[in-house]
Write a protein that holds these residues in place. Structure first.
Motif, PDB file in Angstrom:
ATOM      1  N   ASN A   1     -10.831  -6.725 -10.227  1.00 12.29           N
ATOM      2  CA  ASN A   1     -10.648  -8.216  -9.622  1.00 12.29           C
ATOM      3  C   ASN A   1     -11.967  -9.163  -9.684  1.00 12.29           C
ATOM      4  N   ASP A   2     -11.724 -10.500  -9.636  1.00 14.85           N
ATOM      5  CA  ASP A   2     -12.694 -11.323  -9.766  1.00 14.85           C
ATOM      6  C   ASP A   2     -12.676 -12.346  -8.634  1.00 14.85           C
ATOM      7  N   MET A   3     -12.703 -12.062  -7.397  1.00 15.26           N
ATOM      8  CA  MET A   3     -12.432 -12.796  -6.374  1.00 15.26           C
ATOM      9  C   MET A   3     -13.562 -13.966  -6.057  1.00 15.26           C
ATOM     10  N   LYS A   4     -13.118 -15.275  -5.862  1.00 15.78           N
ATOM     11  CA  LYS A   4     -13.995 -16.223  -5.774  1.00 15.78           C
ATOM     12  C   LYS A   4     -13.887 -16.796  -4.135  1.00 15.78           C
ATOM     13  N   PRO A   5     -15.058 -17.186  -3.728  1.00 14.08           N
ATOM     14  CA  PRO A   5     -15.348 -17.678  -2.265  1.00 14.08           C
ATOM     15  C   PRO A   5     -14.275 -19.037  -2.183  1.00 14.08           C
ATOM     16  N   THR A   6     -13.519 -19.135  -0.976  1.00 13.62           N
ATOM     17  CA  THR A   6     -12.966 -20.364  -0.785  1.00 13.62           C
ATOM     18  C   THR A   6     -13.114 -20.468   0.760  1.00 13.62           C
ATOM     19  N   GLN A   7     -12.984 -21.989   1.321  1.00  9.70           N
ATOM     20  CA  GLN A   7     -13.002 -22.218   2.496  1.00  9.70           C
ATOM     21  C   GLN A   7     -12.136 -21.736   3.354  1.00  9.70           C
ATOM     22  N   ASP A   8     -10.729 -21.574   2.996  1.00  6.68           N
ATOM     23  CA  ASP A   8      -9.646 -21.035   3.778  1.00  6.68           C
ATOM     24  C   ASP A   8      -9.549 -19.505   3.443  1.00  6.68           C
ATOM     25  N   GLY A   9     -10.293 -18.844   2.818  1.00 12.10           N
ATOM     26  CA  GLY A   9      -9.945 -17.391   2.241  1.00 12.10           C
ATOM     27  C   GLY A   9      -8.751 -17.099   1.587  1.00 12.10           C
ATOM     28  N   SER A  10      -8.218 -18.104   1.086  1.00 17.42           N
ATOM     29  CA  SER A  10      -6.837 -17.945   0.441  1.00 17.42           C
ATOM     30  C   SER A  10      -6.782 -16.848  -0.739  1.00 17.42           C
ATOM     31  N   GLY A  11      -7.851 -16.625  -1.181  1.00 16.97           N
ATOM     32  CA  GLY A  11      -8.190 -15.689  -2.455  1.00 16.97           C
ATOM     33  C   GLY A  11      -7.646 -14.312  -2.179  1.00 16.97           C
ATOM     34  N   TYR A  12      -7.957 -13.960  -0.789  1.00 18.28           N
ATOM     35  CA  TYR A  12      -7.901 -12.615  -0.294  1.00 18.28           C
ATOM     36  C   TYR A  12      -6.516 -11.927  -0.674  1.00 18.28           C
ATOM     37  N   GLY A  13      -5.402 -12.638  -0.237  1.00 21.22           N
ATOM     38  CA  GLY A  13      -4.102 -12.350  -0.476  1.00 21.22           C
ATOM     39  C   GLY A  13      -3.648 -11.931  -1.827  1.00 21.22           C
ATOM     40  N   TYR A  14      -4.177 -12.809  -2.774  1.00 23.36           N
ATOM     41  CA  TYR A  14      -3.941 -12.581  -4.151  1.00 23.36           C
ATOM     42  C   TYR A  14      -4.652 -11.471  -4.749  1.00 23.36           C
TER      43      TYR A  14
ATOM     44  N   ARG B   1     -12.902  -3.222  -8.480  1.00 22.73           N
ATOM     45  CA  ARG B   1     -13.976  -3.840  -7.947  1.00 22.73           C
ATOM     46  C   ARG B   1     -13.893  -4.467  -6.549  1.00 22.73           C
ATOM     47  N   SER B   2     -14.793  -4.360  -5.783  1.00 27.87           N
ATOM     48  CA  SER B   2     -14.695  -4.698  -4.576  1.00 27.87           C
ATOM     49  C   SER B   2     -14.010  -6.141  -4.153  1.00 27.87           C
ATOM     50  N   ILE B   3     -13.038  -6.023  -3.096  1.00 28.89           N
ATOM     51  CA  ILE B   3     -12.467  -7.325  -2.701  1.00 28.89           C
ATOM     52  C   ILE B   3     -13.810  -8.302  -2.027  1.00 28.89           C
ATOM     53  N   GLY B   4     -14.265  -8.894  -2.648  1.00 24.93           N
ATOM     54  CA  GLY B   4     -15.346  -9.544  -2.025  1.00 24.93           C
ATOM     55  C   GLY B   4     -16.109 -10.341  -3.042  1.00 24.93           C
ATOM     56  N   THR B   5     -16.752 -11.560  -2.288  1.00 21.53           N
ATOM     57  CA  THR B   5     -17.359 -12.682  -3.283  1.00 21.53           C
ATOM     58  C   THR B   5     -19.037 -12.315  -3.225  1.00 21.53           C
ATOM     59  N   ASP B   6     -19.615 -11.482  -2.806  1.00 20.95           N
ATOM     60  CA  ASP B   6     -20.784 -11.403  -2.866  1.00 20.95           C
ATOM     61  C   ASP B   6     -21.570 -10.742  -3.926  1.00 20.95           C
ATOM     62  N   SER B   7     -22.816 -10.874  -4.548  1.00 20.82           N
ATOM     63  CA  SER B   7     -23.412 -10.107  -5.527  1.00 20.82           C
ATOM     64  C   SER B   7     -24.285  -9.050  -5.270  1.00 20.82           C
ATOM     65  N   HIS B   8     -24.161  -8.600  -3.932  1.00 23.13           N
ATOM     66  CA  HIS B   8     -24.935  -7.308  -3.369  1.00 23.13           C
ATOM     67  C   HIS B   8     -24.343  -6.072  -4.056  1.00 23.13           C
ATOM     68  N   ARG B   9     -25.168  -5.034  -3.780  1.00 17.81           N
ATOM     69  CA  ARG B   9     -24.777  -3.734  -4.219  1.00 17.81           C
ATOM     70  C   ARG B   9     -24.215  -3.017  -3.039  1.00 17.81           C
ATOM     71  N   ASN B  10     -23.380  -3.567  -2.441  1.00 22.76           N
ATOM     72  CA  ASN B  10     -22.647  -3.109  -1.319  1.00 22.76           C
ATOM     73  C   ASN B  10     -20.992  -3.153  -1.648  1.00 22.76           C
ATOM     74  N   PRO B  11     -20.418  -1.897  -1.744  1.00 19.59           N
ATOM     75  CA  PRO B  11     -18.971  -1.839  -1.827  1.00 19.59           C
ATOM     76  C   PRO B  11     -18.415  -2.297  -0.441  1.00 19.59           C
ATOM     77  N   HIS B  12     -17.139  -2.822  -0.841  1.00 18.58           N
ATOM     78  CA  HIS B  12     -16.275  -3.513   0.384  1.00 18.58           C
ATOM     79  C   HIS B  12     -15.257  -2.374   0.397  1.00 18.58           C
ATOM     80  N   THR B  13     -15.160  -1.804   2.139  1.00  9.98           N
ATOM     81  CA  THR B  13     -13.987  -0.823   2.105  1.00  9.98           C
ATOM     82  C   THR B  13     -12.780  -1.590   2.449  1.00  9.98           C
ATOM     83  N   GLY B  14     -11.862  -0.843   2.873  1.00 12.00           N
ATOM     84  CA  GLY B  14     -10.550  -1.572   3.472  1.00 12.00           C
ATOM     85  C   GLY B  14      -9.334  -0.667   3.178  1.00 12.00           C
ATOM     86  N   VAL B  15      -8.363  -0.647   3.841  1.00 18.24           N
ATOM     87  CA  VAL B  15      -7.183   0.137   4.067  1.00 18.24           C
ATOM     88  C   VAL B  15      -6.509   0.058   2.690  1.00 18.24           C
ATOM     89  N   THR B  16      -5.915   1.202   2.023  1.00 19.18           N
ATOM     90  CA  THR B  16      -4.723   1.007   1.420  1.00 19.18           C
ATOM     91  C   THR B  16      -3.578   1.999   1.726  1.00 19.18           C
TER      92      THR B  16
END
Length: 472
Positions: A168-181, A204-219
């Protein structure tokens, strides 16, 4: 920490409006020797003074309790903390409504690229409901997919007995609309990979940062589908993995990964919702419900997700309460177990879904500035929406054109027909922090938090005093 008083210039017209209200409320002069009582202050005026309610709730919850993983003792401690705090603040009918839920907890989390180049360790975290690899781990060849759609369209033989990687390659948006896709790679990717007989999946983490922090979340896995180990790697590690895959093609070799993920399912345990109320003067009037969620993921301390939301809605309700009894009851819902499947929202609907609710709102998108208000109201509420839009405009909030959704914990109410309002926060940096170890108190800007409280207070004061001809 006391929130500093925000200079009037930051609120422009709002400060002028408060001044005008005070000036018009004061008499020209008082009779000699008579001390007149100070004019009553509105809820917004009380909020504008620079209170620290939202900050204190956020700071205390994240400091005294910390991470609040659903169904664990930490979440139970958070409910006890919440009950005590809300009672001390003067709310009425403060109570816990328990429900049962399946509980998953993480264990060891390690990953390495083992071939075709020099072995390298990756920063990885398990996704909620991931299966275990066992303590010895598993190793396999990678099957690369640029997106969830590419995985879904792939023939089973490209996946079978491999470790799937979704880039995945999510980009930042003001309304966070990329999260659903992009989030489909996390929400549904592991289930699809399991049905195609992959041995594991890494995204790839569902996130928009470039830190070496993985993003968790439920599946989630469908009934009858055997869960597989599922993890997310940090964005820099995903970049590194992609570069290796590109170079691998040149040498006609494979890239291999080893995973050790040892989460556990603890069975059914208790969670619960914490509810408090500001009683209205008209018991027959349907209540306004305002929601947040009390639980958090365990990597950080859950400051932006969602301690700040609980602080914001509670501060607004307190200001309305202090300004004088509203017509409608305000019901404050601190929902449990949202992160792992919205169990608290579902439990609230099961218990109260047949009750009429005037309108539902939720704060669960961090603490950056509110910039837009959206409505999903009956036609009769047109003038009410106009009043709210006018009241929040001085704080930099514009009127949106899309229907409000209400948020996860009140989503079932809204789907069943309850009116909703969204006070949309700026999400440009939200997914830099979301579900990571970086979700900590220092990420909250006190001025932005205060603006949230002002907007919520202005909105809630209007809603709580609305007529039956405007809202059901």
């Amino acid at each position: 920490m006391k929130i500093p008083h925000i200079p009037a210039r930051l609120f422009g017209v709002a400060a002028l409006l408060v001044t005008a209200v005070n000036a018009s409320a004061a008499p020209a002069e008082a009779p000699d020797g008579v001390i007149l009582p100070a004019p009553a202050r509105s809820a917004v005026e009380l909020a504008e003074e620079g209170d620290d309610i939202a900050w204190t709730i956020t700071e205390d919850l994240t400091t005294e309790i910390g991470p609040r993983m659903a169904g664990t003792e930490a979440e139970s401690a958070a409910r006890r903390w919440a009950l005590s705090r809300l009672k001390a603040m003067g709310f009425a009918n403060v109570r816990e409504e328990q429900f049962d839920m399946p509980v998953w907890v993480r264990g060891t989390e390690e990953a390495w690229l083992t071939h075709a180049f020099q072995p390298q360790k990756l920063a990885i975290t398990a996704l909620g409901n991931s299966a275990s690899t066992g303590p010895q781990g598993i190793e396999g060849s990678l099957a690369y997919f640029a997106s969830f759609d590419a995985l879904a369209a792939a023939p089973d033989e490209k996946v079978r007995n491999r470790i799937v990687f979704i880039d995945n390659d999510m980009k930042p948006t003001q309304d966070g609309s990329g999260y659903g896709y992009y989030g489909r790679g996390r929400f549904s990717g592991p289930n699809v990979a399991a049905k195609k007989v992959a041995i594991a999946i890494v995204i790839r983490s569902i996130g928009t940062d470039s830190h070496r922090n993985p993003h968790t979340g439920v599946t989630n896995f469908e009934a009858g589908v055997k869960p597989i180990p599922a993890g997310a790697i940090s964005n820099p590690d995903a970049d590194q993995l992609y570069r290796q895959l590109v170079r691998q093609q040149a040498v006609v070799d494979e890239v291999r990964m080893k995973l050790i993920l040892t989460p556990q399912n603890l069975g059914t345990r208790h969670s619960g919702n914490v509810i408090a109320e500001v009683p209205g003067s008209d018991p027959a009037a349907s209540p306004v419900i305002v929601a947040c969620h009390l639980d958090s993921w365990d990597l950080g301390t859950g400051a932006i997700d969602d301690a700040a939301g609980c602080g914001i809605i509670t501060a607004a309700a307190k200001h309305v309460m202090k300004a004088g009894q509203p017509r409608r009851t305000i019901r404050v819902l601190w929902a449990g177990a949202e992160e792992v499947g919205v169990f608290g929202g579902k439990a609230y609907f099961d218990a109260h879904g047949k009750e009429k609710h005037a309108v539902a709102l939720e704060s669960d998108f961090g603490a950056d500035r509110i910039w837009r208000v959206d409505f999903k109201l009956p036609d009769s509420a047109g003038p009410l929406a106009d009043r709210i839009a006018a009241a929040v405009m001085p704080f930099g909030v514009v009127r949106g054109k899309q229907p409000a959704g209400g948020g996860a914990d009140v989503g079932a109410l809204v789907q069943a027909g309850a009116p909703a309002i969204d006070l949309a926060q700026d999400g440009t940096r939200y997914f830099d922090i979301h579900h990571t170890p970086d979700d900590t108190l220092d990420k909250i800007d006190v001025n932005n938090l205060h603006q949230n409280v002002l907007v919520w207070t202005a909105t809630l004061a209007i809603l709580a005093n609305s007529s039956d001809s405007e809202l059901p």
